[in-house]
Design a protein around this motif. Structure first.
Motif, PDB file in Angstrom:
ATOM      1  N   LEU A 155       0.830  -1.190   0.000  1.00  0.00           N
ATOM      2  CA  LEU A 155       0.000   0.000   0.000  1.00  0.00           C
ATOM      3  C   LEU A 155       0.874   1.253   0.000  1.00  0.00           C
ATOM      4  O   LEU A 155       1.893   1.317   0.686  1.00  0.00           O
ATOM      5  CB  LEU A 155      -0.912   0.017   1.234  1.00  0.00           C
ATOM      6  CG  LEU A 155      -1.985  -1.071   1.315  1.00  0.00           C
ATOM      7  CD1 LEU A 155      -2.727  -0.989   2.645  1.00  0.00           C
ATOM      8  CD2 LEU A 155      -2.958  -0.969   0.155  1.00  0.00           C
ATOM      9  N   GLU A 156       0.467   2.230  -0.772  1.00  0.00           N
ATOM     10  CA  GLU A 156       1.225   3.476  -0.835  1.00  0.00           C
ATOM     11  C   GLU A 156       0.900   4.323   0.389  1.00  0.00           C
ATOM     12  O   GLU A 156      -0.237   4.760   0.567  1.00  0.00           O
ATOM     13  CB  GLU A 156       0.885   4.243  -2.114  1.00  0.00           C
ATOM     14  CG  GLU A 156       1.759   5.466  -2.324  1.00  0.00           C
ATOM     15  CD  GLU A 156       1.519   6.135  -3.671  1.00  0.00           C
ATOM     16  OE1 GLU A 156       1.854   7.333  -3.801  1.00  0.00           O
ATOM     17  OE2 GLU A 156       0.991   5.464  -4.581  1.00  0.00           O
ATOM     18  N   ILE A 205      -2.948   6.659   4.172  1.00  0.00           N
ATOM     19  CA  ILE A 205      -3.169   5.922   2.929  1.00  0.00           C
ATOM     20  C   ILE A 205      -4.318   6.618   2.208  1.00  0.00           C
ATOM     21  O   ILE A 205      -5.467   6.558   2.644  1.00  0.00           O
ATOM     22  CB  ILE A 205      -3.513   4.452   3.203  1.00  0.00           C
ATOM     23  CG1 ILE A 205      -2.387   3.795   4.012  1.00  0.00           C
ATOM     24  CG2 ILE A 205      -3.748   3.692   1.905  1.00  0.00           C
ATOM     25  CD1 ILE A 205      -2.716   2.391   4.515  1.00  0.00           C
ATOM     26  N   ASP A 206      -3.982   7.304   1.125  1.00  0.00           N
ATOM     27  CA  ASP A 206      -4.958   8.108   0.386  1.00  0.00           C
ATOM     28  C   ASP A 206      -5.673   7.227  -0.635  1.00  0.00           C
ATOM     29  O   ASP A 206      -5.051   6.719  -1.567  1.00  0.00           O
ATOM     30  CB  ASP A 206      -4.248   9.275  -0.306  1.00  0.00           C
ATOM     31  CG  ASP A 206      -5.222  10.354  -0.753  1.00  0.00           C
ATOM     32  OD1 ASP A 206      -6.396  10.036  -1.026  1.00  0.00           O
ATOM     33  OD2 ASP A 206      -4.802  11.526  -0.822  1.00  0.00           O
ATOM     34  N   ASN A 207      -6.972   7.061  -0.441  1.00  0.00           N
ATOM     35  CA  ASN A 207      -7.784   6.237  -1.329  1.00  0.00           C
ATOM     36  C   ASN A 207      -8.636   7.110  -2.258  1.00  0.00           C
ATOM     37  O   ASN A 207      -9.642   6.658  -2.793  1.00  0.00           O
ATOM     38  CB  ASN A 207      -8.693   5.324  -0.492  1.00  0.00           C
ATOM     39  CG  ASN A 207      -8.867   3.952  -1.114  1.00  0.00           C
ATOM     40  OD1 ASN A 207      -8.403   3.691  -2.219  1.00  0.00           O
ATOM     41  ND2 ASN A 207      -9.549   3.071  -0.413  1.00  0.00           N
ATOM     42  N   THR A 249     -12.606   9.377   5.555  1.00  0.00           N
ATOM     43  CA  THR A 249     -11.343   8.990   6.208  1.00  0.00           C
ATOM     44  C   THR A 249     -11.616   8.366   7.562  1.00  0.00           C
ATOM     45  O   THR A 249     -12.381   8.906   8.365  1.00  0.00           O
ATOM     46  CB  THR A 249     -10.426  10.206   6.409  1.00  0.00           C
ATOM     47  OG1 THR A 249     -10.142  10.804   5.133  1.00  0.00           O
ATOM     48  CG2 THR A 249      -9.111   9.805   7.078  1.00  0.00           C
ATOM     49  N   MET A 250     -10.973   7.224   7.815  1.00  0.00           N
ATOM     50  CA  MET A 250     -11.006   6.588   9.136  1.00  0.00           C
ATOM     51  C   MET A 250      -9.676   6.828   9.835  1.00  0.00           C
ATOM     52  O   MET A 250      -8.611   6.605   9.246  1.00  0.00           O
ATOM     53  CB  MET A 250     -11.256   5.090   9.029  1.00  0.00           C
ATOM     54  CG  MET A 250     -12.696   4.693   8.785  1.00  0.00           C
ATOM     55  SD  MET A 250     -13.846   5.207  10.090  1.00  0.00           S
ATOM     56  CE  MET A 250     -13.181   4.339  11.519  1.00  0.00           C
ATOM     57  N   PHE A 279     -12.320  -1.046   5.825  1.00  0.00           N
ATOM     58  CA  PHE A 279     -12.617   0.314   5.369  1.00  0.00           C
ATOM     59  C   PHE A 279     -11.910   0.626   4.054  1.00  0.00           C
ATOM     60  O   PHE A 279     -12.509   1.237   3.159  1.00  0.00           O
ATOM     61  CB  PHE A 279     -12.212   1.331   6.435  1.00  0.00           C
ATOM     62  CG  PHE A 279     -13.069   1.275   7.670  1.00  0.00           C
ATOM     63  CD1 PHE A 279     -14.293   1.936   7.702  1.00  0.00           C
ATOM     64  CD2 PHE A 279     -12.679   0.552   8.782  1.00  0.00           C
ATOM     65  CE1 PHE A 279     -15.102   1.882   8.820  1.00  0.00           C
ATOM     66  CE2 PHE A 279     -13.480   0.489   9.911  1.00  0.00           C
ATOM     67  CZ  PHE A 279     -14.694   1.152   9.926  1.00  0.00           C
ATOM     68  N   TYR A 280     -10.672   0.201   3.920  1.00  0.00           N
ATOM     69  CA  TYR A 280      -9.913   0.500   2.703  1.00  0.00           C
ATOM     70  C   TYR A 280     -10.601  -0.075   1.467  1.00  0.00           C
ATOM     71  O   TYR A 280     -10.699   0.595   0.436  1.00  0.00           O
ATOM     72  CB  TYR A 280      -8.486  -0.053   2.823  1.00  0.00           C
ATOM     73  CG  TYR A 280      -7.632   0.266   1.624  1.00  0.00           C
ATOM     74  CD1 TYR A 280      -7.118   1.542   1.425  1.00  0.00           C
ATOM     75  CD2 TYR A 280      -7.356  -0.717   0.665  1.00  0.00           C
ATOM     76  CE1 TYR A 280      -6.344   1.845   0.315  1.00  0.00           C
ATOM     77  CE2 TYR A 280      -6.586  -0.431  -0.450  1.00  0.00           C
ATOM     78  CZ  TYR A 280      -6.087   0.855  -0.618  1.00  0.00           C
ATOM     79  OH  TYR A 280      -5.331   1.145  -1.733  1.00  0.00           O
ATOM     80  N   LYS A 281     -11.103  -1.300   1.572  1.00  0.00           N
ATOM     81  CA  LYS A 281     -11.752  -1.922   0.413  1.00  0.00           C
ATOM     82  C   LYS A 281     -13.105  -1.286   0.097  1.00  0.00           C
ATOM     83  O   LYS A 281     -13.684  -1.552  -0.959  1.00  0.00           O
ATOM     84  CB  LYS A 281     -11.899  -3.424   0.628  1.00  0.00           C
ATOM     85  CG  LYS A 281     -12.875  -3.837   1.711  1.00  0.00           C
ATOM     86  CD  LYS A 281     -12.814  -5.344   1.917  1.00  0.00           C
ATOM     87  CE  LYS A 281     -13.792  -5.823   2.970  1.00  0.00           C
ATOM     88  NZ  LYS A 281     -13.663  -7.282   3.241  1.00  0.00           N
ATOM     89  N   ARG A 282     -13.584  -0.441   1.001  1.00  0.00           N
ATOM     90  CA  ARG A 282     -14.823   0.317   0.755  1.00  0.00           C
ATOM     91  C   ARG A 282     -14.515   1.778   0.463  1.00  0.00           C
ATOM     92  O   ARG A 282     -15.343   2.650   0.665  1.00  0.00           O
ATOM     93  CB  ARG A 282     -15.762   0.168   1.962  1.00  0.00           C
ATOM     94  CG  ARG A 282     -16.337  -1.239   2.090  1.00  0.00           C
ATOM     95  CD  ARG A 282     -17.220  -1.389   3.321  1.00  0.00           C
ATOM     96  NE  ARG A 282     -17.921  -2.677   3.320  1.00  0.00           N
ATOM     97  CZ  ARG A 282     -17.412  -3.815   3.791  1.00  0.00           C
ATOM     98  NH1 ARG A 282     -16.184  -3.808   4.324  1.00  0.00           N
ATOM     99  NH2 ARG A 282     -18.103  -4.934   3.738  1.00  0.00           N
TER     100      ARG A 282
END
Length: 305
Positions: A56-57, A76-78, A83-84, A104-107
């Motif tokens: 992950l970046e 980690i900017d998605n 943002t959590m 949360f990241y996958k959502r």
């Protein structure tokens, strides 16, 4: 006889001094785990996949606390307006929060994890169970707002001391939309008093109070100031409480008490069967994720209207 009495008094004073220092260290300056150990434990328990996380970046961030401490975090900017922010517990660090981020990241949520003062790569000498930590958290919230804008949807997830911190943050909150508190205590002095009663049959009550005096002098905080339940009572902020029914470190009835004390706004409680302290996600990760995401989606409904 008077000479022996004097010797006895000196020994008692020395004993009280040693025990007070020991107890203070157990509460305020407990040994912190290394990052390698935290990563190893989570991988062995199948809680995280380090290969995935390492790809992950991540943006490495350093902020300075109000009292001049350098605090380390990772963002980690998605490419999202959601943002959590994750707050870990005592003796661990941001590595310990990794097990929660995937749901949360996958959502499409952005992720911010950071080291509390005195933990990981952040500076500091004392843990204050949310008293100063909530002010540090406010710096991270404001950093997200500056980065993502005031229309950001920010959620907090805290574990143990981190859970107590996010609940105390309610009193200074301006931007956070909801809180997930995993195994929080409701009142620090009550928790410590229970432990003294259960573990030492109440014999160390004087040491508890002497330790608190030392805490006020050395760490500038009083155990009696840490009462997350008082922050919850009149809050309208959506709050989810999570607790394992086998938790012996922080009794699960403390979450129940806070859930019942909250009279306004959305609330939810999830008691994980068979889970010890901070292991609700470990006992049943699928169920944990469902309960948490159901709560979050209910919160988000109000922002989609």
């Amino acid at each position: 006889m008077s000479y022996l009495l004097l010797i006895l008094c000196i020994l008692v004073i020395i004993g009280m001094y040693v025990l007070t220092n020991y107890y203070f260290n157990q509460v305020v300056t407990r040994k912190v785990d290394t990052e390698d150990e935290m990563m190893r434990v989570q991988v062995e328990r199948n809680l995280i996949n380090n290969n995935v996380y390492s790809l992950l970046e991540k943006e490495h961030i350093v902020l300075k606390s109000k009292d001049g401490l350098k605090l380390r975090g990772e963002f980690i900017d998605n490419d999202s307006n959601k943002t959590m922010i994750f707050c870990h517990g005592i003796t661990v660090g941001l590595i310990w929060s990794i097990k929660y981020i995937d749901m949360f990241y996958k959502r499409d949520w952005n992720i911010l994890i950071y080291d509390h003062r005195r933990h990981g790569q952040s500076e500091g000498s004392y843990s204050t169970y949310g008293y100063f930590e909530k002010e540090d958290l406010d710096l991270w919230v404001n950093w997200v707002i500056k980065r993502k804008g005031k229309d950001s949807i920010i959620g907090l997830h805290g574990e143990s001391m981190g859970a107590a911190t996010v609940l105390q943050y309610i009193d200074i909150n301006k931007y956070v939309k909801f809180i997930i508190a995993d195994c929080p205590f409701s009142d620090l002095m009550e928790l410590l008093g229970r432990k003294v009663k259960d573990d030492y049959k109440g014999l160390l009550y004087p040491i508890l109070y002497l330790s608190n005096v030392k805490s006020k002098v050395r760490a500038n905080f009083d155990y009696r100031w840490i009462k997350p339940i008082e922050c919850v009572k009149n809050s309208t902020l959506p709050i989810m409480f999570v607790h394992g029914d086998k938790d012996k470190f922080v009794p699960w009835d403390m979450s129940v008490a806070m859930y019942e004390a909250k009279k306004k706004g959305l609330k939810k409680i999830y008691i994980a069967k068979g889970a010890a302290h901070a292991k609700s996600i470990e006992v049943n990760k699928k169920e944990y994720e469902k309960e948490v995401i159901d709560f979050v989606e209910e919160v988000l409904k109000s922002y989609k209207k």
